[in-house]
Design a protein around this motif. Structure first.
Motif, PDB file in Angstrom:
ATOM      1  N   THR A  20     -14.828  -5.708  -9.998  1.00  0.00           N
ATOM      2  CA  THR A  20     -14.557  -7.060  -9.506  1.00  0.00           C
ATOM      3  C   THR A  20     -15.807  -7.652  -8.868  1.00  0.00           C
ATOM      4  O   THR A  20     -16.167  -8.808  -9.136  1.00  0.00           O
ATOM      5  N   VAL A  21     -16.464  -6.874  -8.037  1.00  0.00           N
ATOM      6  CA  VAL A  21     -17.694  -7.342  -7.386  1.00  0.00           C
ATOM      7  C   VAL A  21     -18.762  -7.640  -8.434  1.00  0.00           C
ATOM      8  O   VAL A  21     -19.499  -8.633  -8.326  1.00  0.00           O
ATOM      9  N   THR A  22     -18.849  -6.824  -9.468  1.00  0.00           N
ATOM     10  CA  THR A  22     -19.824  -7.048 -10.544  1.00  0.00           C
ATOM     11  C   THR A  22     -19.611  -8.410 -11.193  1.00  0.00           C
ATOM     12  O   THR A  22     -20.564  -9.152 -11.419  1.00  0.00           O
ATOM     13  N   LEU A  23     -18.367  -8.749 -11.503  1.00  0.00           N
ATOM     14  CA  LEU A  23     -18.076 -10.055 -12.099  1.00  0.00           C
ATOM     15  C   LEU A  23     -18.477 -11.188 -11.169  1.00  0.00           C
ATOM     16  O   LEU A  23     -19.079 -12.185 -11.602  1.00  0.00           O
ATOM     17  N   LEU A  24     -18.166 -11.041  -9.883  1.00  0.00           N
ATOM     18  CA  LEU A  24     -18.514 -12.079  -8.908  1.00  0.00           C
ATOM     19  C   LEU A  24     -20.023 -12.213  -8.742  1.00  0.00           C
ATOM     20  O   LEU A  24     -20.548 -13.334  -8.643  1.00  0.00           O
ATOM     21  N   VAL A  25     -20.735 -11.099  -8.740  1.00  0.00           N
ATOM     22  CA  VAL A  25     -22.198 -11.135  -8.623  1.00  0.00           C
ATOM     23  C   VAL A  25     -22.810 -11.797  -9.851  1.00  0.00           C
ATOM     24  O   VAL A  25     -23.725 -12.626  -9.729  1.00  0.00           O
ATOM     25  N   ALA A  26     -22.318 -11.475 -11.032  1.00  0.00           N
ATOM     26  CA  ALA A  26     -22.833 -12.096 -12.261  1.00  0.00           C
ATOM     27  C   ALA A  26     -22.656 -13.609 -12.211  1.00  0.00           C
ATOM     28  O   ALA A  26     -23.573 -14.369 -12.550  1.00  0.00           O
ATOM     29  N   ALA A  27     -21.491 -14.062 -11.777  1.00  0.00           N
ATOM     30  CA  ALA A  27     -21.236 -15.508 -11.677  1.00  0.00           C
ATOM     31  C   ALA A  27     -22.138 -16.144 -10.617  1.00  0.00           C
ATOM     32  O   ALA A  27     -22.684 -17.231 -10.830  1.00  0.00           O
ATOM     33  N   ALA A  28     -22.309 -15.467  -9.494  1.00  0.00           N
ATOM     34  CA  ALA A  28     -23.159 -16.003  -8.426  1.00  0.00           C
ATOM     35  C   ALA A  28     -24.620 -16.090  -8.863  1.00  0.00           C
ATOM     36  O   ALA A  28     -25.319 -17.061  -8.540  1.00  0.00           O
ATOM     37  N   LEU A  29     -25.094 -15.095  -9.595  1.00  0.00           N
ATOM     38  CA  LEU A  29     -26.474 -15.119 -10.083  1.00  0.00           C
ATOM     39  C   LEU A  29     -26.689 -16.257 -11.078  1.00  0.00           C
ATOM     40  O   LEU A  29     -27.709 -16.947 -11.042  1.00  0.00           O
ATOM     41  N   ALA A  30     -25.730 -16.459 -11.965  1.00  0.00           N
ATOM     42  CA  ALA A  30     -25.832 -17.564 -12.920  1.00  0.00           C
ATOM     43  C   ALA A  30     -25.855 -18.903 -12.175  1.00  0.00           C
ATOM     44  O   ALA A  30     -26.642 -19.796 -12.505  1.00  0.00           O
ATOM     45  N   LEU A  31     -25.013 -19.031 -11.160  1.00  0.00           N
ATOM     46  CA  LEU A  31     -24.986 -20.264 -10.373  1.00  0.00           C
ATOM     47  C   LEU A  31     -26.299 -20.452  -9.617  1.00  0.00           C
ATOM     48  O   LEU A  31     -26.802 -21.582  -9.509  1.00  0.00           O
ATOM     49  N   ALA A  32     -26.881 -19.372  -9.140  1.00  0.00           N
ATOM     50  CA  ALA A  32     -28.167 -19.467  -8.442  1.00  0.00           C
ATOM     51  C   ALA A  32     -29.257 -19.988  -9.381  1.00  0.00           C
ATOM     52  O   ALA A  32     -30.069 -20.833  -8.994  1.00  0.00           O
ATOM     53  N   VAL A  33     -29.275 -19.508 -10.619  1.00  0.00           N
ATOM     54  CA  VAL A  33     -30.234 -20.005 -11.609  1.00  0.00           C
ATOM     55  C   VAL A  33     -29.997 -21.489 -11.850  1.00  0.00           C
ATOM     56  O   VAL A  33     -30.933 -22.283 -11.906  1.00  0.00           O
ATOM     57  N   TRP A  34     -28.738 -21.898 -11.964  1.00  0.00           N
ATOM     58  CA  TRP A  34     -28.406 -23.305 -12.176  1.00  0.00           C
ATOM     59  C   TRP A  34     -28.883 -24.154 -10.994  1.00  0.00           C
ATOM     60  O   TRP A  34     -29.477 -25.218 -11.189  1.00  0.00           O
ATOM     61  N   VAL A  35     -28.635 -23.680  -9.778  1.00  0.00           N
ATOM     62  CA  VAL A  35     -29.029 -24.429  -8.572  1.00  0.00           C
ATOM     63  C   VAL A  35     -30.546 -24.598  -8.514  1.00  0.00           C
ATOM     64  O   VAL A  35     -31.052 -25.682  -8.228  1.00  0.00           O
ATOM     65  N   VAL A  36     -31.278 -23.541  -8.807  1.00  0.00           N
ATOM     66  CA  VAL A  36     -32.739 -23.626  -8.803  1.00  0.00           C
ATOM     67  C   VAL A  36     -33.225 -24.574  -9.901  1.00  0.00           C
ATOM     68  O   VAL A  36     -34.126 -25.379  -9.686  1.00  0.00           O
ATOM     69  N   SER A  37     -32.603 -24.514 -11.054  1.00  0.00           N
ATOM     70  CA  SER A  37     -33.061 -25.296 -12.203  1.00  0.00           C
ATOM     71  C   SER A  37     -32.668 -26.764 -12.141  1.00  0.00           C
ATOM     72  O   SER A  37     -33.467 -27.635 -12.465  1.00  0.00           O
ATOM     73  N   VAL A  38     -31.444 -27.045 -11.754  1.00  0.00           N
ATOM     74  CA  VAL A  38     -30.941 -28.423 -11.841  1.00  0.00           C
ATOM     75  C   VAL A  38     -31.186 -29.204 -10.552  1.00  0.00           C
ATOM     76  O   VAL A  38     -32.022 -30.108 -10.542  1.00  0.00           O
ATOM     77  N   PRO A  39     -30.498 -28.899  -9.449  1.00  0.00           N
ATOM     78  CA  PRO A  39     -30.718 -29.723  -8.265  1.00  0.00           C
ATOM     79  C   PRO A  39     -32.115 -29.570  -7.649  1.00  0.00           C
ATOM     80  O   PRO A  39     -32.716 -30.559  -7.244  1.00  0.00           O
ATOM     81  N   SER A  60     -18.902 -24.396 -15.510  1.00  0.00           N
ATOM     82  CA  SER A  60     -19.035 -23.525 -16.686  1.00  0.00           C
ATOM     83  C   SER A  60     -19.942 -22.335 -16.396  1.00  0.00           C
ATOM     84  O   SER A  60     -19.729 -21.243 -16.903  1.00  0.00           O
ATOM     85  N   VAL A  61     -20.933 -22.561 -15.552  1.00  0.00           N
ATOM     86  CA  VAL A  61     -21.865 -21.489 -15.184  1.00  0.00           C
ATOM     87  C   VAL A  61     -21.141 -20.380 -14.421  1.00  0.00           C
ATOM     88  O   VAL A  61     -21.491 -19.214 -14.551  1.00  0.00           O
ATOM     89  N   VAL A  62     -20.132 -20.729 -13.657  1.00  0.00           N
ATOM     90  CA  VAL A  62     -19.358 -19.733 -12.914  1.00  0.00           C
ATOM     91  C   VAL A  62     -18.225 -19.167 -13.772  1.00  0.00           C
ATOM     92  O   VAL A  62     -17.989 -17.956 -13.787  1.00  0.00           O
ATOM     93  N   LEU A  63     -17.550 -20.026 -14.509  1.00  0.00           N
ATOM     94  CA  LEU A  63     -16.384 -19.603 -15.275  1.00  0.00           C
ATOM     95  C   LEU A  63     -16.730 -18.676 -16.433  1.00  0.00           C
ATOM     96  O   LEU A  63     -16.050 -17.665 -16.652  1.00  0.00           O
ATOM     97  N   VAL A  64     -17.782 -18.971 -17.171  1.00  0.00           N
ATOM     98  CA  VAL A  64     -18.117 -18.165 -18.353  1.00  0.00           C
ATOM     99  C   VAL A  64     -18.431 -16.706 -17.994  1.00  0.00           C
ATOM    100  O   VAL A  64     -17.897 -15.796 -18.630  1.00  0.00           O
TER     101      VAL A  64
END
Length: 139
Positions: A20-39, A60-64
């Motif tokens: 469960t933690v692995t899934l949450l970390v993967a989503a958080a890392l993807a969101l971190a990349v999005w935050v750095v790249s977009v905003p 989508s970055v979190v859900l996928v």
């Protein structure tokens, strides 16, 4: 008589918690990349053109990663419960899926920073899921 598995035993809960933690970390890392790249960097994370144009949203970055991670978890649970070499089969499948997923950004028409960002997300999420889910498997 079939053996009953106690779902509250520590040997079952720890892998479930780690997965469960692995899934949450993967989503958080993807969101971190999005935050750095977009905003922060001001990148317009859009690919394709015309009717095929798609914008990568934070949802989508979190859900996928959660959906893909859940599917990977389910496949791992199925394989490890049915086959002696289930973990190995899952690892081969997982690495194959990750490498194949890289074709998505490459063939999407994305270029430059958008392509690099999408590839980074794919690799970061894929490696996190593989490294995080596999050790929880029975060997």
């Amino acid at each position: 008589m079939p053996e009953t598995i106690n779902l509250d035993s520590p040997t079952v809960r720890r892998p479930r918690l780690r997965r469960t933690v692995t899934l949450l970390v993967a989503a958080a890392l993807a969101l971190a990349v999005w935050v750095v790249s977009v905003p922060l960097a001001g990148l317009d994370l859009t690919f394709g053109s015309g009717a095929q144009e798609q914008t990568v949203s934070p949802a989508s970055v979190v859900l996928v990663p959660l959906l893909v991670g859940g599917a990977g978890w389910a496949l791992l649970a199925f394989l490890e419960g049915r086959f002696r070499g289930g973990r190995r089969a899952w690892l081969i499948t997982a690495w194959t899926v990750l490498v194949s997923s890289l074709l998505g950004p490459v063939t999407s028409g994305a270029s430059g920073g958008v392509l690099v960002t999408l590839l980074c997300m794919h690799v970061l999420v894929g490696v996190t899921l593989i490294v995080g889910l596999a050790p929880t498997s029975a060997r």
